[in-house]
Scaffold this active site. Structure first.
Site, PDB file in Angstrom:
ATOM      1  CB  THR A 117      -0.983   0.065   1.199  1.00  0.00           C
ATOM      2  OG1 THR A 117      -1.496   1.397   1.280  1.00  0.00           O
ATOM      3  CG2 THR A 117      -0.317  -0.268   2.522  1.00  0.00           C
ATOM      4  CB  VAL A 118       0.957   4.288  -2.143  1.00  0.00           C
ATOM      5  CG1 VAL A 118       1.416   3.596  -3.423  1.00  0.00           C
ATOM      6  CG2 VAL A 118      -0.512   4.650  -2.209  1.00  0.00           C
ATOM      7  CG  ASP A 119      -2.902   5.006   1.478  1.00  0.00           C
ATOM      8  OD1 ASP A 119      -2.466   5.944   0.775  1.00  0.00           O
ATOM      9  OD2 ASP A 119      -4.044   4.535   1.357  1.00  0.00           O
TER      10      ASP A 119
ATOM     11  CG  MET B 171      -2.659   9.560  -4.007  1.00  0.00           C
ATOM     12  SD  MET B 171      -2.324   8.023  -4.910  1.00  0.00           S
ATOM     13  CE  MET B 171      -3.520   8.150  -6.250  1.00  0.00           C
ATOM     14  N   GLY B 172      -3.133   9.635   0.234  1.00  0.00           N
ATOM     15  CA  GLY B 172      -3.138   9.302   1.665  1.00  0.00           C
ATOM     16  C   GLY B 172      -4.431   9.795   2.280  1.00  0.00           C
ATOM     17  NE  ARG B 173      -8.836   6.416  -0.608  1.00  0.00           N
ATOM     18  CZ  ARG B 173      -9.821   6.718  -1.447  1.00  0.00           C
ATOM     19  NH1 ARG B 173     -10.887   7.333  -1.031  1.00  0.00           N
ATOM     20  NH2 ARG B 173      -9.745   6.393  -2.720  1.00  0.00           N
TER      21      ARG B 173
ATOM     22  CD  GLU C 158      -6.247  10.916  -1.553  1.00  0.00           C
ATOM     23  OE1 GLU C 158      -6.842  11.096  -2.626  1.00  0.00           O
ATOM     24  OE2 GLU C 158      -5.828   9.794  -1.195  1.00  0.00           O
TER      25      GLU C 158
ATOM     26  CE1 TYR D  33      -5.492   6.205  -9.575  1.00  0.00           C
ATOM     27  CE2 TYR D  33      -5.762   5.630 -11.877  1.00  0.00           C
ATOM     28  CZ  TYR D  33      -6.225   5.603 -10.583  1.00  0.00           C
ATOM     29  OH  TYR D  33      -7.416   4.983 -10.299  1.00  0.00           O
TER      30      TYR D  33
ATOM     31  NE  ARG E  17      -2.568   3.977  -8.021  1.00  0.00           N
ATOM     32  CZ  ARG E  17      -3.839   3.693  -7.788  1.00  0.00           C
ATOM     33  NH1 ARG E  17      -4.379   4.009  -6.619  1.00  0.00           N
ATOM     34  NH2 ARG E  17      -4.573   3.101  -8.697  1.00  0.00           N
TER      35      ARG E  17
END
Lengths: 418, 418
Positions: B141-143, B189-191, B246, B296, B299
């Site tokens: 996961t990129v997160d 990113m990263g909710r 984000e 995108y 990632r």
């Protein structure tokens, strides 16, 4: 008798404009008999007007060499347009005054269309004022819209970045398309000329086919035709990528995403057509979308600069000095395509009078008949420009870019109000 | 007796998830006595449900090796969440039915929190149904928000990309700031977890100082404090860069940029906080801005993947197979940080029950007291993860990524409606 040289960076910077600066300064250092020192304008031409000059002789050979792999404008750039000789007479006279005070005999201006106009006018007023100045333009623009030169340093690296980024994003979307994102939109730079948009087209090639729809600033936006193209590609391939120019306009010439503000040159400041187009696709076709706006990332991406672009950026800087000391005046070194396959190029030159304020658009036969793709002729033109990788050095996982000392030259004149 | 293995990719893909696939398949090919063949799910778990299996034995060793440097999910991924064992009983039973039909004894699921939950439940239902299945999660996961593992494959490459891109854009803005853009905003990113936002902080270091303001999803947005921070940095340095998650939310937990739509997991689909923050800066402070949303691109950017990340992604895939054939079940290989300086890591393992559905947020002491920066502790954690460049091969100026044949395995069962 050796004279000093003035060098300035103008307008939007690129990932290789410093490679041109490197070419200018390294060439000048090899010709101490002709060029005593290179003074750079701090923040472009504003540095000359305010007598805010940078003494590049304070920088080590290693620091100057590092400019070859450092993006951005190491001396600062600016958006400051000189008008005609009459309207901006005060500024042109001031420039000559500053150059006279610092014994500057050479003027190297690294920029685009507007800058070439300034360089031309400066050579004219120098003659009129009895201060002969060798004025040489050094081409630079990611927009690739200067005439005569086969291509503009700065463009090849943006082209490589947007083509590669689109290919990478396309692989991502293709993975997700079954249950999630089906349409990906990348907004790219290029206000009037679609060169950068055309480069998105290189994401797709015979070896790696990718469904693409391109929206050029030269082609009036036709929503129905656009949606039909996106729908057809998405149905055929399961997904679709869209490259859209920030300058996309409708048939009446109205920009799709007019931000309402204007920059110092009177150009509309753009942004936001990417998300707009993505929303239209969602609303009319129902496809889930993602969008990206690379903005400065595309023109600062020195980490993946085109090797050809770096070499040519360096070469036009070097040639500017070589030509200037031979007495060539009011000219701009150009890139001449000598042969296509294998790709060979050499440096030529063009009179500033033929370059100044002329914009080169995409030839219509570089765009497919439907207006949404690039032709083989376009591909043949573009492919050599993105060849080669000239990676910067990395340290601790990050690119190591140089920041110069930028030591000031002592002022000799009274203050000048901009 | 050798059994077959099933491998699937789940959720948002990364630039190195295929390196994990490469690790899985190459390791399996070395253990033919235990694993006869690896079948991949076409479009993730949906491929298992619909018996749409890919026969990876049809791919050459070279093609499988090329996965190491190909971004995205080569077999397709999906956003399709299995619910609890009762609510999704039909789906779990179908999975066991498919695995039984194809003599699959190993289940490798390459994903994030939700996927680890699916893998755990599948091992439970397999036992219940008298079809023992070795279920091993492969972290991705990129997160970077999986617990226990020191970091998640996929994150280091996004971290490197956003840190480097911010540094490159910062050099650009610094050049332009005198007369034009003074504030640059990058949305990342990263909710829920601010790991990617924290990585933007690495753009700035002792050697290359860059004025940064970070907006973390963990820190409630405080407009007055934010504007004061941006104003102070811009006045002190002439320009400022902002990294914004984000998932930035206000004190009431409301997302600043709520797009209104939801994805298949019920997460709000985000986007647009970058331009929003930029507009606030312009309106309240008057600074000219540019903004980028990498989306995108961040990632999928395999061209500048972190060497450490590629190695670890490969290693967790390889270890998943090694552990599975030793009979370790319901586990996930982890990255263990053995030493900080010099950085050393090894592979450990964690029970899926401790990983499933647990999110790891940024520790508060990784964020500076004012909430707008990263601490030394954070930097110490991050820096090893972006070390090394493992460039993909380039051909004709473009990265050469592999597209597999993805030949189907003959179906044996009746159709299954999703």
């Amino acid at each position: 008798m050796a004279k000093n040289a003035f060098y300035a960076q103008s307008g939007g910077v690129t990932s290789v404009i410093n490679a041109s600066a490197c070419g200018v300064i390294e060439a000048a250092r090899r010709h101490k008999d002709k060029i005593a020192n290179v003074y750079a304008g701090r923040n472009g031409i504003i540095g000359a007007l305010t007598e805010d000059l940078i003494d590049t002789s304070q920088e080590s050979d290693a620091a100057i060499h590092a400019l070859r792999y450092t993006p951005s404008g190491a001396f600062g750039s600016c958006r400051f347009k000189l008008k005609g000789l009459e309207k901006s007479a005060r500024e042109y006279e001031r420039l000559i005054e500053v150059f006279r005070a610092h014994d500057i005999g050479y003027f190297f201006y690294n920029g685009g269309n507007d800058s070439m106009d300034t360089a031309l006018k400066l050579s004219q007023i120098g003659s009129q004022m009895g201060y002969p100045l060798v004025c040489v333009g050094v081409p630079k623009t990611v927009d690739n819209d200067l005439p005569i030169t086969d291509n503009c340093p700065g463009f090849g690296s943006v082209a490589k970045y947007v083509a590669m980024s689109t290919r990478e994003a396309a692989f991502d979307v293709a993975s997700m398309a079954k249950t999630s994102t089906k349409v990906f939109v990348l907004e790219v730079m290029g206000r009037h000329a679609g060169w950068i948009t055309s480069a998105v087209g290189m994401a797709d090639d015979e070896e790696t086919p990718i469904p693409l729809v391109l929206l050029f600033p030269e082609i009036a936006y036709d929503e129905a035709a656009f949606l039909a193209a996106v729908d057809a590609k998405t149905k055929a391939h399961g997904y679709c990528c869209i490259g859209v120019s920030e300058g996309l306009s409708d048939a009446s010439g109205r920009l799709l995403a007019e931000a309402g503000s204007k920059d110092a040159f009177g150009h509309a400041q753009l942004g936001g057509v990417g998300p707009l187009v993505a929303h239209i696709v969602k609303e009319k076709l129902g496809y889930k979308y993602h969008w990206a706006v690379a903005d400065y990332l595309q023109r600062a991406a020195r980490h993946i600069a085109s090797g050809t672009d770096v070499e040519q950026a360096y070469a036009v800087g070097e040639a500017a000095v070589e030509l200037a000391i031979k007495g060539h005046n009011s000219i701009m070194p150009t890139v001449v395509r000598v042969s296509q396959n294998p790709y060979k190029w050499e440096i030529g030159e063009a009179p500033l009078s033929q370059v100044a304020n002329v914009e080169k658009f995409m030839p219509r036969d570089f765009i497919t008949e439907d207006g949404f793709g690039i032709t083989q002729a376009c591909r043949d033109y573009l492919v050599p420009l993105i060849q080669g990788e000239e990676y910067p050095p990395f340290h601790n996982g990050m690119p190591r870019y140089v920041t110069l000392k930028n030591a000031p030259v002592a002022k000799k004149l009274a203050e000048f109000k901009l």
